[in-house]
Scaffold this active site. Structure first.
Site, PDB file in Angstrom:
ATOM      1  N   GLY A 292      -3.842   2.919   3.763  1.00 54.50           N
ATOM      2  CA  GLY A 292      -2.278   3.098   3.792  1.00 54.50           C
ATOM      3  C   GLY A 292      -1.727   4.312   4.692  1.00 54.50           C
ATOM      4  O   GLY A 292      -0.997   4.979   4.340  1.00 54.50           O
TER       5      GLY A 292
ATOM      6  N   GLY B  44       4.237   7.321   5.507  1.00 51.64           N
ATOM      7  CA  GLY B  44       4.298   8.227   4.545  1.00 51.64           C
ATOM      8  C   GLY B  44       3.310   9.410   4.259  1.00 51.64           C
ATOM      9  O   GLY B  44       2.870   9.990   5.291  1.00 51.64           O
TER      10      GLY B  44
ATOM     11  N   GLY C 100       0.099   8.861   3.709  1.00 50.59           N
ATOM     12  CA  GLY C 100      -1.083   8.402   4.440  1.00 50.59           C
ATOM     13  C   GLY C 100      -1.251   8.961   5.822  1.00 50.59           C
ATOM     14  O   GLY C 100      -2.290   9.358   6.330  1.00 50.59           O
TER      15      GLY C 100
ATOM     16  N   THR D  30      -3.799  -4.813  -5.475  1.00 49.64           N
ATOM     17  CA  THR D  30      -3.610  -3.750  -4.452  1.00 49.64           C
ATOM     18  C   THR D  30      -3.826  -2.404  -4.789  1.00 49.64           C
ATOM     19  O   THR D  30      -4.877  -1.961  -4.102  1.00 49.64           O
ATOM     20  CB  THR D  30      -2.282  -3.967  -3.833  1.00 49.64           C
ATOM     21  OG1 THR D  30      -1.939  -5.293  -3.344  1.00 49.64           O
ATOM     22  CG2 THR D  30      -2.087  -3.013  -2.652  1.00 49.64           C
TER      23      THR D  30
ATOM     24  N   SER E 233      -0.729   8.258 -10.052  1.00 48.38           N
ATOM     25  CA  SER E 233       0.451   8.918 -10.225  1.00 48.38           C
ATOM     26  C   SER E 233       0.720   9.288 -11.655  1.00 48.38           C
ATOM     27  O   SER E 233       0.027   8.782 -12.469  1.00 48.38           O
ATOM     28  CB  SER E 233       1.418   7.595 -10.075  1.00 48.38           C
ATOM     29  OG  SER E 233       2.900   7.988 -10.480  1.00 48.38           O
TER      30      SER E 233
ATOM     31  N   TYR F 289       5.571  -9.347 -17.745  1.00 52.83           N
ATOM     32  CA  TYR F 289       5.363  -8.673 -16.636  1.00 52.83           C
ATOM     33  C   TYR F 289       6.739  -7.634 -16.639  1.00 52.83           C
ATOM     34  O   TYR F 289       7.921  -8.225 -16.770  1.00 52.83           O
ATOM     35  CB  TYR F 289       5.365  -9.437 -15.446  1.00 52.83           C
ATOM     36  CG  TYR F 289       5.433  -8.785 -14.321  1.00 52.83           C
ATOM     37  CD1 TYR F 289       4.208  -7.998 -13.735  1.00 52.83           C
ATOM     38  CD2 TYR F 289       6.588  -8.567 -13.230  1.00 52.83           C
ATOM     39  CE1 TYR F 289       4.279  -6.898 -12.388  1.00 52.83           C
ATOM     40  CE2 TYR F 289       6.475  -7.784 -12.256  1.00 52.83           C
ATOM     41  CZ  TYR F 289       5.303  -6.890 -11.870  1.00 52.83           C
ATOM     42  OH  TYR F 289       5.291  -6.224 -10.700  1.00 52.83           O
TER      43      TYR F 289
END
Length: 320
Positions: free
Chosen positions: A36, A40, A42, A136, A170, A192
């Site tokens: 990534g 940002g 990354g 992911t 996080s 979900y």
């Protein structure tokens, strides 16, 4: 610009930037992969690691965006060593191809920073028919890490340098479902909840790092595995944002810009954990604002970590 923050035992705080926490560190001779890395934190991690002499391999979905970041970094730092490689963590085939290409390059690997992520999209399946956030944020990184472990072990032994794996988690891991990981309901659209599923994937990041730390320590390998919370950062992690993002973006124009970190501050903790000599031998820990922190009780559950490890091996079709 995050305006709050008291220095912790490390000497750094929420206000510290990635450049500040790595000041004076020589990373020459080290090779890293940053997932990534095209935007940002990354992209900032790539810039700062390269600034310290690390050869950075940017693992990105968008090759054009990755090449643009590389150009900008090299423009600022002409001696930067950076390669851009394609990687879609929501596709196991893409992960396997990336690892095959990396192995073929013959490059060593000292640092693996599992930074990429997606946050709170509407219910979506990955290319492998697994809920997108779990696929992911966790499974892609789980498979990537496992397939690169032998390269990291070989590098550590031959260089006599400590390898480091950093999972970007996080504080949202505290927002997961009540049972932590819904092993039998990962793909259940009817229950979900975007933020809960995000929390589930971030809890998985911590559990993965902890179980890997235990395994590597038992094997006697000179590789550490830790997880970090970068802080609330204004980035494009909201890949399929919708109304939630519109609200946050609107608030950000007026209030949140003073309460969220810049990418320079957001990248600090992962750069600190990846490079700082203070952390030599430190493994299986969770860091917030460049200091050790306590995750929730689920994140410290060793049985849950082992169950997740075995579940992930099964989903990625790897032998136990």
């Amino acid at each position: 610009m995050w305006i709050f923050g008291r220095k912790g035992p490390s000497g750094f705080s929420a206000r510290s930037t990635a450049e500040e926490v790595t000041q004076g560190i020589d990373g020459t001779g080290l090779t890293a992969i940053v997932t990534g890395a095209s935007s940002g934190i990354g992209a900032e991690t790539t810039r700062v690691l390269a600034l310290h002499g690390v050869h950075v391999n940017m693992a990105v979905r968008n090759m054009d965006a990755g090449r643009h970041v590389k150009e900008e970094v090299v423009k600022e730092n002409p001696t930067a060593k950076i390669d851009v490689m394609e990687l879609d963590l929501s596709s196991m085939a893409s992960v396997r191809k990336f690892v095959s290409d990396y192995r073929s390059s013959g490059l060593p690997l000292n640092l693996l920073i599992n930074n990429a992520g997606v946050m709170a999209p509407p219910f979506t399946h990955s290319q492998d028919n697994i809920e997108l956030q779990f696929a992911t944020n966790h499974l892609g990184h789980f498979l990537l890490t496992n397939l690169l472990l032998e390269t990291m072990k070989k590098t550590s032994r031959e260089s006599n340098k400590e390898g480091r794996i950093v999972n970007v988690s996080s504080e949202a891991h505290r927002l997961t479902y009540a049972e932590g990981i819904r092993f039998d309901k990962i793909n259940d659209k009817s229950i979900y909840k975007g933020l809960s599923a995000y929390g589930q994937s971030k809890l998985a990041n911590i559990l993965h790092a902890n179980e890997l730390a235990k395994i590597l320590k038992a094997e006697g390998e000179n590789i550490t595995s830790n997880s970090v919370h970068p802080g609330a950062v204004a980035t494009n992690i909201l890949r399929n944002p919708g109304l939630f993002y519109d609200i946050v973006r609107t608030l950000g124009k007026y209030v949140l810009k003073y309460l969220v970190k810049t990418p320079q501050q957001g990248a600090a903790t992962q750069c600190y954990v990846a490079l700082h000599p203070q952390l030599e031998g430190v493994t299986g820990e969770y860091f917030v604002d460049c200091n050790k922190a306590k995750p929730n009780s689920l994140a410290k559950d060793k049985d849950l970590a082992k169950k997740l490890w075995d579940f992930s091996l099964s989903l990625t079709q790897q032998p136990k």
